[in-house]
Scaffold this motif. Structure first.
Motif, mmCIF file in Angstrom:
data_model
loop_
_atom_site.group_PDB
_atom_site.id
_atom_site.type_symbol
_atom_site.label_atom_id
_atom_site.label_comp_id
_atom_site.label_asym_id
_atom_site.label_seq_id
_atom_site.Cartn_x
_atom_site.Cartn_y
_atom_site.Cartn_z
ATOM 1 N N ASP A 1 44.553 43.545 38.460
ATOM 2 C CA ASP A 1 43.853 42.929 39.664
ATOM 3 C C ASP A 1 43.208 43.786 40.108
ATOM 4 O O ASP A 1 41.689 43.577 40.685
ATOM 5 C CB ASP A 1 44.898 42.429 40.526
ATOM 6 N N VAL A 2 43.393 45.273 40.419
ATOM 7 C CA VAL A 2 42.576 46.250 40.791
ATOM 8 C C VAL A 2 41.573 46.553 40.214
ATOM 9 O O VAL A 2 40.397 46.971 40.691
ATOM 10 C CB VAL A 2 43.596 47.567 41.351
ATOM 11 N N VAL A 3 41.864 46.628 38.751
ATOM 12 C CA VAL A 3 40.729 47.234 37.885
ATOM 13 C C VAL A 3 39.342 46.164 38.008
ATOM 14 O O VAL A 3 38.174 46.390 38.206
ATOM 15 C CB VAL A 3 40.968 47.203 36.661
ATOM 16 N N GLU A 4 39.925 44.526 38.154
ATOM 17 C CA GLU A 4 38.936 43.580 38.155
ATOM 18 C C GLU A 4 38.091 43.815 39.608
ATOM 19 O O GLU A 4 37.139 43.618 39.718
ATOM 20 C CB GLU A 4 39.584 42.133 38.359
ATOM 21 N N LYS A 5 38.795 44.022 40.752
ATOM 22 C CA LYS A 5 38.339 44.050 41.949
ATOM 23 C C LYS A 5 37.293 45.087 42.113
ATOM 24 O O LYS A 5 36.353 45.182 42.959
ATOM 25 C CB LYS A 5 39.419 44.275 43.184
ATOM 26 N N HIS A 6 37.635 46.230 41.451
ATOM 27 C CA HIS A 6 36.394 47.386 41.429
ATOM 28 C C HIS A 6 35.199 47.298 40.441
ATOM 29 O O HIS A 6 34.646 48.286 40.071
ATOM 30 C CB HIS A 6 37.403 48.583 40.899
ATOM 31 N N GLY A 7 35.323 45.999 39.703
ATOM 32 C CA GLY A 7 34.066 45.666 38.899
ATOM 33 C C GLY A 7 34.262 46.405 37.599
ATOM 34 O O GLY A 7 33.309 46.561 36.865
ATOM 35 N N GLY A 8 35.457 46.624 37.293
ATOM 36 C CA GLY A 8 35.608 47.492 35.853
ATOM 37 C C GLY A 8 36.209 46.581 34.543
ATOM 38 O O GLY A 8 36.417 45.433 34.930
#
Length: 248
Positions: free
Chosen positions: A215-222
């Motif tokens: 979830d965090v990686v996706e939120k950071h555009g990664g």
């Protein structure tokens, strides 16, 4: 040959499964409500410990006892910080974005994890020679590395000799973070499910850790991939977009 599966959202131009993301979002929402209830009970328990610690301090002049109590207080303070991060995740609160040197987040995660690492497991942190900046949330990025380290420790297993390699490099326009362990690896038939909320292969697992990382990686555009060659452990590879003006 390494088995590599794309876990995060496909890059632009690739086919994207909307149904899968809708299911993922629903699971994360349910997990958020469940987490809030657990956090409430944890906070009540911590309050009892804090009260008892303060009472013992007032009634004892023993320096050794005070030293142990101070350690308890510091641990509770860190736990409360972790609870706030969990609540931010559970409530889907607005991210606290700023300029982040990813190495600082990794340093904090490793420092907190070291006391929990068994003596048989070594950790090698290959620190970059220069600062690597992204636009992100330091608390969330710290939690990403903490979860990956915890996952690596559990994969190797207590009592087993093993190693964890953490590396950070800059390949413009990306920052590349790798966390590799030499545990038993991930079975090919479950490798696509390991970041799904509530999915776990551990008897005492809850499926929350890697779902949070995703979830965090996706939120950071990664993006995130996992490589798990047979008999060679597992390696998580995360790419996060750099801040161009600070990373030329």
């Amino acid at each position: 040959m390494a088995v590599i599966k794309r876990i995060s959202s496909p890059a632009k131009g690739e086919e994207k499964s909307e149904d899968r993301h809708e299911v993922h979002a629903e699971k994360m929402s349910s997990l958020g409500h469940f987490t809030q209830a657990i956090v409430h009970d944890i906070r009540n328990s911590l309050h009892i410990v804090v009260t008892a610690s303060a009472m013992i301090k007032r009634r004892s002049d023993d320096r050794s006892i005070h030293s142990h109590l101070n350690a308890i207080d510091q641990t509770i303070e860190r736990t409360n910080g972790l609870i706030e991060r969990i609540l931010t995740f559970a409530n889907n609160s607005e991210d606290h974005l700023g300029i982040v040197d990813i190495a600082d987040s990794i340093n904090e995660s490793i420092s907190l994890t070291r006391p929990m690492i068994p003596a048989e497991i070594t950790i090698d942190w290959q620190h970059p020679a220069e600062a690597i900046h992204i636009l992100g949330d330091h608390g969330q990025l710290y939690q990403v590395v903490l979860n990956l380290l915890k996952n690596a420790i559990e994969a190797i297993g207590h009592g087993n000799h093993g190693s964890i390699l953490v590396s950070l490099n800059k390949y413009y326009p990306w920052a590349e973070l790798r966390v590799k362990d030499n545990g038993p690896g991930i079975a090919a038939d479950v490798i696509n499910q390991i970041c799904e909320p509530t999915f776990t292969t551990k008897e005492d697992g809850n499926g929350f850790g890697l779902a949070n990382v995703f979830d965090v990686v996706e939120k950071h555009g990664g993006t995130m991939e996992v490589a798990s060659p047979v008999g060679e452990g597992a390696e998580f590879i995360i790419l996060l977009p750099l801040m161009p003006e600070l990373n030329m």
